[in-house]
Write a protein that holds these residues in place. Structure first.
Motif, PDB file in Angstrom:
ATOM      1  N   ARG A  88       0.686  -1.215  -0.187  1.00  0.00           N
ATOM      2  CA  ARG A  88      -0.257  -0.089  -0.231  1.00  0.00           C
ATOM      3  C   ARG A  88       0.987   1.357   0.504  1.00  0.00           C
ATOM      4  NH1 ARG A  88      -2.558  -1.938   5.429  1.00  0.00           N
ATOM      5  NH2 ARG A  88      -0.045  -2.026   5.538  1.00  0.00           N
ATOM      6  N   GLU A  89       2.580   1.005   0.101  1.00  0.00           N
ATOM      7  CA  GLU A  89       3.266   2.623  -0.047  1.00  0.00           C
ATOM      8  C   GLU A  89       3.459   2.633  -1.924  1.00  0.00           C
ATOM      9  OE1 GLU A  89       5.063   5.440   1.972  1.00  0.00           O
ATOM     10  OE2 GLU A  89       4.510   3.372   3.335  1.00  0.00           O
ATOM     11  N   LEU A  90       2.675   3.338  -2.138  1.00  0.00           N
ATOM     12  CA  LEU A  90       2.191   3.816  -3.417  1.00  0.00           C
ATOM     13  C   LEU A  90       3.920   4.613  -3.682  1.00  0.00           C
ATOM     14  CD1 LEU A  90      -0.876   4.552  -3.752  1.00  0.00           C
ATOM     15  CD2 LEU A  90      -0.470   2.059  -3.776  1.00  0.00           C
ATOM     16  N   PRO A  91       4.360   4.496  -5.046  1.00  0.00           N
ATOM     17  CA  PRO A  91       5.394   4.845  -6.152  1.00  0.00           C
ATOM     18  C   PRO A  91       4.796   6.203  -6.814  1.00  0.00           C
ATOM     19  CG  PRO A  91       4.636   3.140  -7.397  1.00  0.00           C
ATOM     20  CD  PRO A  91       3.584   3.411  -6.164  1.00  0.00           C
ATOM     21  N   ASN A  92       6.286   7.216  -7.001  1.00  0.00           N
ATOM     22  CA  ASN A  92       5.810   8.350  -7.862  1.00  0.00           C
ATOM     23  C   ASN A  92       5.672   7.435  -9.227  1.00  0.00           C
ATOM     24  OD1 ASN A  92       6.425  10.007  -5.773  1.00  0.00           O
ATOM     25  ND2 ASN A  92       8.924   9.898  -6.272  1.00  0.00           N
ATOM     26  N   TRP A  93       4.693   7.676  -9.205  1.00  0.00           N
ATOM     27  CA  TRP A  93       4.195   6.865 -10.683  1.00  0.00           C
ATOM     28  C   TRP A  93       4.337   7.642 -12.159  1.00  0.00           C
ATOM     29  CZ3 TRP A  93       1.308   3.180  -9.186  1.00  0.00           C
ATOM     30  CH2 TRP A  93       0.655   2.707  -8.243  1.00  0.00           C
ATOM     31  N   ASP A  94       4.397   6.796 -12.942  1.00  0.00           N
ATOM     32  CA  ASP A  94       5.143   7.012 -14.488  1.00  0.00           C
ATOM     33  C   ASP A  94       3.664   7.404 -15.120  1.00  0.00           C
ATOM     34  OD1 ASP A  94       7.294   5.431 -13.503  1.00  0.00           O
ATOM     35  OD2 ASP A  94       6.622   3.241 -14.765  1.00  0.00           O
ATOM     36  N   ALA A  95       4.273   8.391 -16.129  1.00  0.00           N
ATOM     37  CA  ALA A  95       3.018   8.937 -16.418  1.00  0.00           C
ATOM     38  C   ALA A  95       2.312   8.206 -17.244  1.00  0.00           C
ATOM     39  CB  ALA A  95       4.131  10.045 -17.941  1.00  0.00           C
ATOM     40  N   ALA A  96       1.443   7.875 -18.062  1.00  0.00           N
ATOM     41  CA  ALA A  96       0.299   7.110 -18.565  1.00  0.00           C
ATOM     42  C   ALA A  96       0.913   7.187 -20.247  1.00  0.00           C
ATOM     43  CB  ALA A  96      -1.286   8.092 -19.116  1.00  0.00           C
ATOM     44  N   GLU A  97       1.681   7.936 -21.163  1.00  0.00           N
ATOM     45  CA  GLU A  97       2.142   7.934 -22.447  1.00  0.00           C
ATOM     46  C   GLU A  97       3.185   6.975 -22.112  1.00  0.00           C
ATOM     47  OE1 GLU A  97       1.349  10.328 -20.782  1.00  0.00           O
ATOM     48  OE2 GLU A  97       0.231  11.781 -21.751  1.00  0.00           O
ATOM     49  N   GLU A  98       3.928   6.548 -21.132  1.00  0.00           N
ATOM     50  CA  GLU A  98       5.148   6.372 -20.789  1.00  0.00           C
ATOM     51  C   GLU A  98       5.057   4.624 -20.454  1.00  0.00           C
ATOM     52  OE1 GLU A  98       7.784   7.987 -17.914  1.00  0.00           O
ATOM     53  OE2 GLU A  98       8.846   6.081 -18.135  1.00  0.00           O
ATOM     54  N   VAL A  99       4.059   4.973 -19.520  1.00  0.00           N
ATOM     55  CA  VAL A  99       3.097   3.174 -19.550  1.00  0.00           C
ATOM     56  C   VAL A  99       3.159   2.622 -21.372  1.00  0.00           C
ATOM     57  CG1 VAL A  99       1.208   1.428 -18.584  1.00  0.00           C
ATOM     58  CG2 VAL A  99       2.668   3.737 -17.193  1.00  0.00           C
ATOM     59  N   VAL A 100       1.980   3.551 -21.942  1.00  0.00           N
ATOM     60  CA  VAL A 100       1.798   2.625 -22.746  1.00  0.00           C
ATOM     61  C   VAL A 100       2.566   2.335 -23.919  1.00  0.00           C
ATOM     62  CG1 VAL A 100       0.030   3.625 -24.876  1.00  0.00           C
ATOM     63  CG2 VAL A 100      -0.527   4.417 -22.178  1.00  0.00           C
ATOM     64  N   GLN A 101       2.854   3.719 -24.285  1.00  0.00           N
ATOM     65  CA  GLN A 101       4.317   2.849 -25.060  1.00  0.00           C
ATOM     66  C   GLN A 101       5.241   1.908 -24.677  1.00  0.00           C
ATOM     67  OE1 GLN A 101       4.944   4.232 -27.980  1.00  0.00           O
ATOM     68  NE2 GLN A 101       3.354   5.908 -28.382  1.00  0.00           N
ATOM     69  N   GLU A 102       5.402   1.532 -23.529  1.00  0.00           N
ATOM     70  CA  GLU A 102       6.486   1.064 -23.081  1.00  0.00           C
ATOM     71  C   GLU A 102       5.239  -0.482 -22.682  1.00  0.00           C
ATOM     72  OE1 GLU A 102       9.827   0.792 -22.799  1.00  0.00           O
ATOM     73  OE2 GLU A 102       9.512   3.210 -23.625  1.00  0.00           O
ATOM     74  N   SER A 103       4.356  -0.662 -22.572  1.00  0.00           N
ATOM     75  CA  SER A 103       3.304  -2.079 -22.719  1.00  0.00           C
ATOM     76  C   SER A 103       3.588  -2.505 -24.252  1.00  0.00           C
ATOM     77  CB  SER A 103       1.713  -1.782 -22.945  1.00  0.00           C
ATOM     78  OG  SER A 103       2.391  -1.213 -20.503  1.00  0.00           O
ATOM     79  N   LEU A 104       3.193  -1.497 -25.540  1.00  0.00           N
ATOM     80  CA  LEU A 104       3.197  -1.988 -26.860  1.00  0.00           C
ATOM     81  C   LEU A 104       4.570  -1.611 -27.579  1.00  0.00           C
ATOM     82  CD1 LEU A 104       2.445   1.352 -28.322  1.00  0.00           C
ATOM     83  CD2 LEU A 104       0.366  -1.167 -28.154  1.00  0.00           C
ATOM     84  N   LYS A 105       6.006  -1.813 -26.878  1.00  0.00           N
ATOM     85  CA  LYS A 105       6.927  -2.659 -27.264  1.00  0.00           C
ATOM     86  C   LYS A 105       7.326  -3.606 -26.200  1.00  0.00           C
ATOM     87  CE  LYS A 105       9.428   1.768 -27.362  1.00  0.00           C
ATOM     88  NZ  LYS A 105      10.122   2.430 -26.180  1.00  0.00           N
ATOM     89  N   ALA A 106       6.468  -3.855 -24.906  1.00  0.00           N
ATOM     90  CA  ALA A 106       6.646  -5.239 -24.148  1.00  0.00           C
ATOM     91  C   ALA A 106       6.505  -6.533 -24.788  1.00  0.00           C
ATOM     92  CB  ALA A 106       6.491  -5.187 -23.087  1.00  0.00           C
ATOM     93  N   GLN A 107       4.279  -5.511 -25.530  1.00  0.00           N
ATOM     94  CA  GLN A 107       3.731  -6.834 -26.580  1.00  0.00           C
ATOM     95  C   GLN A 107       4.601  -6.940 -27.752  1.00  0.00           C
ATOM     96  OE1 GLN A 107       1.597  -8.144 -25.278  1.00  0.00           O
ATOM     97  NE2 GLN A 107       0.009  -8.495 -27.331  1.00  0.00           N
ATOM     98  N   ALA A 108       4.991  -5.804 -28.157  1.00  0.00           N
ATOM     99  CA  ALA A 108       5.751  -6.578 -29.797  1.00  0.00           C
ATOM    100  C   ALA A 108       7.656  -7.162 -29.348  1.00  0.00           C
ATOM    101  CB  ALA A 108       6.549  -5.221 -30.428  1.00  0.00           C
ATOM    102  N   LYS A 109       8.199  -7.964 -28.352  1.00  0.00           N
ATOM    103  CA  LYS A 109       8.519  -8.620 -28.045  1.00  0.00           C
ATOM    104  C   LYS A 109       7.947  -9.756 -27.269  1.00  0.00           C
ATOM    105  CE  LYS A 109      13.317  -8.461 -24.408  1.00  0.00           C
ATOM    106  NZ  LYS A 109      13.431  -7.895 -23.919  1.00  0.00           N
ATOM    107  N   ILE A 110       7.044  -9.646 -26.982  1.00  0.00           N
ATOM    108  CA  ILE A 110       6.479 -11.050 -26.741  1.00  0.00           C
ATOM    109  C   ILE A 110       5.943 -11.645 -28.336  1.00  0.00           C
ATOM    110  CG2 ILE A 110       4.503 -12.332 -25.712  1.00  0.00           C
ATOM    111  CD1 ILE A 110       4.685  -9.914 -23.303  1.00  0.00           C
ATOM    112  N   LEU A 111       6.302 -10.292 -29.269  1.00  0.00           N
ATOM    113  CA  LEU A 111       5.622 -11.411 -30.384  1.00  0.00           C
ATOM    114  C   LEU A 111       6.606 -12.127 -31.379  1.00  0.00           C
ATOM    115  CD1 LEU A 111       2.362  -8.891 -30.939  1.00  0.00           C
ATOM    116  CD2 LEU A 111       2.060 -11.018 -30.837  1.00  0.00           C
TER     117      LEU A 111
END
Ligand code: SF4
Ligand code: SF4
Length: 320
Positions: A88-111
């Motif tokens: 429950r000790e929350l971090p300084n959150w990454d920006a939403a755009e960054e999370v989306v971009q990096e998620s897309l890259k991670a999915q491309a790597k999986i594929l």
């Protein structure tokens, strides 16, 4: 001050094939992505709602953080494997755009792992390179993420449909999302507070009252809503009338009754025999239908899921 995640935890998660994204997000290959590309089989959400398994990203923006420690959860919880941290000790959150971009890259790597696989369906593989759906549901409680509305909006701007799964313990965040998901799931895994405490093991005060508050909010959503019951044999499959009262309060578009699956880290807390059969899930759904006026409209035997609704057919999203 930020409280660090023990370094061993990311190492363990990587071994379990989590692709870590930024400080607190992750993408993981869903087994149905593999099934779709290699065996031409799709998940029950494709069958019910039309979203395509091979174009779906399974991700979480809050991998290490949750307000509950459900027995049936497949994620690593603090205390599992003797690794401890404050969820429950929350971090300084990454920006939403960054999370989306990096998620897309991670999915491309999986594929990329399917490029060269002799059984890959090439038409589907080509389509998969342009994902169209995101399941914000992998692990952790997404409403804890500080920019959830923006995350959903960013995915929508890129042409994605979004299914958001929450445990409902942060109603203030859901009431103030800014951007609704394409479909909203709230987990309802207990018919009363006593079972809730035993099965969902809340880590915050008044969690049951907050879940009830969220259920009271559901009728105000414009998107289709779902109350999802993960059923654990021997733990939370009784008191259908308790579940019926919660469904009546939430007036969801759908109820999904689904068997607990003995996968991931849940194996440390529950036994194989805690998985109900499809017949047992169906019987639960039948009792709920009798008490709520919802009808059984779909089922998936292999995923042990039964779908109830007052609609004759689910809303499908394939044409979005
Ligand atoms: S919707 Fe869920 S089950 Fe279906 S492919 Fe996506 S993550 Fe997997
Ligand atoms: S609410 Fe979800 S992420 Fe949190 S412990 Fe329960 S199943 Fe796991």
């Amino acid at each position: 001050m930020e409280h660090p995640i023990p370094p061993l935890l990311p190492q363990v998660l990587k071994k379990h094939r989590y692709h870590l994204v930024g400080k607190h997000s992750a993408v993981k290959r869903c087994k149905w992505l593999y099934e779709s590309l290699i065996h031409n089989r799709s998940c029950y959400k494709q069958k019910f709602y039309g979203i395509k398994s091979h174009q779906c990203i399974q991700m979480s923006p809050s991998l290490f953080y949750c307000t509950q420690q459900c027995l049936f959860c497949w994620r690593a919880q603090s205390g599992d494997l003797q690794i401890k941290w404050d969820e429950r000790e929350l971090p300084n959150w990454d920006a939403a755009e960054e999370v989306v971009q990096e998620s897309l890259k991670a999915q491309a790597k999986i594929l990329s792992g399917y490029n060269g696989h002799p059984k890959t369906n090439w038409k589907k593989f080509t389509e998969a390179l342009t994902p169209r759906h995101v399941a914000i549901s992998l692990a952790g409680e997404p409403t804890l993420y500080g920019h959830l509305g923006k995350l959903i909006r960013t995915f929508h701007h890129k042409g994605f449909t979004t299914f958001l799964v929450s445990n409902g313990t942060v109603p203030s965040k859901l009431a103030d999302l800014g951007e609704e998901p394409t479909q909203l799931y709230i987990s309802v895994c207990a018919p009363n507070e006593e079972v809730f405490k035993r099965v969902c093991r809340p880590q915050v005060p008044d969690a049951w009252a907050k879940l009830n508050e969220t259920l009271g909010l559901l009728p105000s959503f414009r998107c289709p809503t779902v109350t999802r019951m993960t059923l654990v044999k021997g733990y939370n499959m009784e008191f259908a009338e308790g579940y019926a009262e919660l469904v009546e309060m939430a007036e969801p578009t759908y109820v999904e009754a689904k068997a607990y699956m003995h996968v991931g880290f849940s194996g440390l807390r529950l036994d194989y025999k805690n998985m109900p059969s499809h017949g047992e899930v169906y019987e639960f759904a039948r009792q709920l239908a009798e008490r709520t006026g919802y009808m059984i409209i779909e089922e998936s035997v292999e995923s042990r899921v039964v779908l109830l609704s007052k609609r004759k057919k689910p809303v499908r999203f394939e044409s979005l």
